[in-house]
Write an enzyme that holds these catalytic residues in place. Structure first.
Site, PDB file in Angstrom:
ATOM      1  N   CYS A   1       0.640  -1.058  -0.389  1.00 16.44           N
ATOM      2  CA  CYS A   1      -0.085   0.079  -0.215  1.00 16.44           C
ATOM      3  C   CYS A   1       0.709   0.979  -0.417  1.00 16.44           C
ATOM      4  CB  CYS A   1      -0.802  -0.466   1.449  1.00 16.44           C
ATOM      5  SG  CYS A   1       0.026  -0.143   2.382  1.00 16.44           S
TER       6      CYS A   1
ATOM      7  N   HIS B   1      19.076  -2.234   0.793  1.00 19.34           N
ATOM      8  CA  HIS B   1      17.212  -1.522   0.519  1.00 19.34           C
ATOM      9  C   HIS B   1      16.822  -2.466   0.896  1.00 19.34           C
ATOM     10  CE1 HIS B   1      14.117   1.261  -0.518  1.00 19.34           C
ATOM     11  NE2 HIS B   1      13.752   0.161  -1.288  1.00 19.34           N
TER      12      HIS B   1
END
Length: 451
Positions: free
Chosen positions: A50, A99
């Site tokens: 989301c 990351h």
């Protein structure tokens, strides 16, 4: 080939852009198909939540890879490339690994430390495996990311810093009050029956709501969630499933609504919310966790309605305190990135070592055959002893350099040792490549089903 990630998240882009760029499951599959069809990419995986959309790929050219992946994200998200580009970030090789590991630990989440991201990473890997777009590199990367995330949650107190978006959203609805006290006795409507909606229903049940109504496009999934909520030994909350057409009626009865569906349009329009508020004396609390949004933003301006959505959660999370355990998690991530890089570099040289030993075996076989032609009177015992002696000599000569080159290959810049080995021993590039392909295919088979 090298790892590249191009993406955007709540840290790089406004929620309005993320909302428009969201990808359905079908769109993710098409994106992965087109990524492998693109010339610079050999593997691909999509992590879409989301508040982030990231495309991972194994590319042979950095600049061409960035350009191609950026274009593909724009094409499949429906946001023009010129508009999307300022919000994109790029990570390459070790920075890309760092990351993803940080994401897996919840360090890059809207709510720091939340553990839901692990399930989303698992889903991303499963999709790549099902579509055969995740090869050896991305299988290794995503599976290691899952292990790193689990390690961070088990070895540190990052869970104290983090919570799910559901919990954080309910806290925002309660406006500082104790969530359990605020929720006790309320009637809740949960729209959707996916992982986020299921978590919302379970959280509300534990908080002490009096009733939970579940609405979903697929009635069977709604009914299954109700069964889980009401099974013996669970929360004991009263729960029932309804069709989506009944949402309007249930909205008028509900005190709290949590919506998280995969719909591309609004599930609750401003008109529907306004109708539900007619003649109502109690407030209506709305939590919209969908991307794109399920609930009309116009509800923000309606008297008696409190709406918390992804945008307002992003604003609230910016002021959330960081836990002291975050530094410890960052150390874990750095260590794991170094270990992953060393393992990948060491694996890179393995085909060269295998090809070298295969060449040595051919040399031994050739010399033994030549010896047999010159000394035809050798009996089987003598022939076997000579063959074994030659093999031992070759093995001893190769042992130290092959062990050492594997050690050196695990260090930064170690890829050059494989090139040196191929040059010094004049190894056939096609032989090395064939070993690498066989190793990669075998790895893909082993990795299947290991999510």
């Amino acid at each position: 080939m090298s790892l590249l990630v191009v993406g955007l998240s709540h840290r790089s882009a406004p929620v309005s852009v993320l909302e428009r760029a969201s990808l359905s499951t079908d769109a993710r599959a098409k994106l992965l198909h087109d990524t492998l069809a693109a010339e610079p990419a050999g593997e691909g995986a999509v992590l879409a939540t989301c508040n982030r959309i990231e495309l991972y790929a194994d590319v042979d050219k950095f600049h061409a890879g960035v350009a191609e992946l950026s274009t593909l994200l724009a094409q499949h998200s429906g946001v023009g490339l010129e508009e999307l580009t300022p919000y994109l970030y790029v990570h390459y090789e070790d920075r890309a690994v760092h990351h993803l590991f940080s994401v897996a630990c919840g360090l890059d989440s809207m709510v720091v430390g939340e553990g839901q991201i692990l399930g989303q990473i698992k889903d991303a890997l499963a999709l790549g495996q099902d579509l055969h777009t995740a090869g050896r590199l991305l299988n290794d990367l995503f599976q290691q990311a899952l292990r790193v995330g689990k390690r961070a949650h088990s070895e540190t107190g990052i869970d104290r810093a983090g919570q799910s978006l559901v919990t954080f959203g309910l806290q925002q609805l309660a406006e500082g009050a104790d969530v359990d006290a605020w929720a006790k006795g309320k009637r809740a409507l949960v729209i959707g029956a996916g992982s986020m909606s299921s978590l919302a229903a379970a959280t509300l049940a534990r908080a002490g709501v009096a009733e939970i109504v579940v609405a979903n496009r697929t009635a069977a999934r709604a009914e299954r969630l109700v069964e889980i909520l009401t099974e013996p030994g669970s929360t004991g909350v009263a729960a029932r499933a309804v069709e989506m057409v009944a949402v309007g009626d249930e909205l008028a009865r509900a005190d709290v609504v949590v919506s998280c569906t995969g719909a591309t349009g609004l599930v609750l329009t401003g008109e529907a919310v306004e109708t539900a508020m007619q003649g109502r004396e109690t407030p209506l609390f709305l939590l919209d966790l969908a991307m794109p949004r399920d609930i009309d933003a116009a509800a923000h301006r309606m008297p008696g309605v409190r709406l918390v959505d992804i945008e307002s959660l992003a604003e609230a999370s910016a002021d959330a305190p960081m836990a002291g355990d975050v530094d410890q998690v960052r150390t874990i991530v750095s260590d794991e990135v170094a270990a992953f890089g060393a393992a990948q570099r060491a694996a890179h040289i393995t085909p060269t070592v295998v090809a070298l030993r295969a060449m040595a075996a051919e040399v031994v076989a050739g010399e033994v055959a030549r010896l047999e032609g010159r000394l035809p009177g050798l009996d089987d015992k003598q022939r076997a002893e000579i063959t074994q002696t030659v093999r031992r000599v070759v093995d001893k000569l190769l042992h130290a350099p092959t062990v050492r080159v594997k050690q050196l290959a695990g260090e930064p810049g170690g890829a050059g040792y494989a090139d040196a080995l191929r040059t010094l021993f004049d190894l056939d590039p096609e032989t090395v490549a064939s070993v690498s392909r066989a190793d990669r295919n075998d790895g893909d088979v082993k990795n299947r089903g290991r999510v």
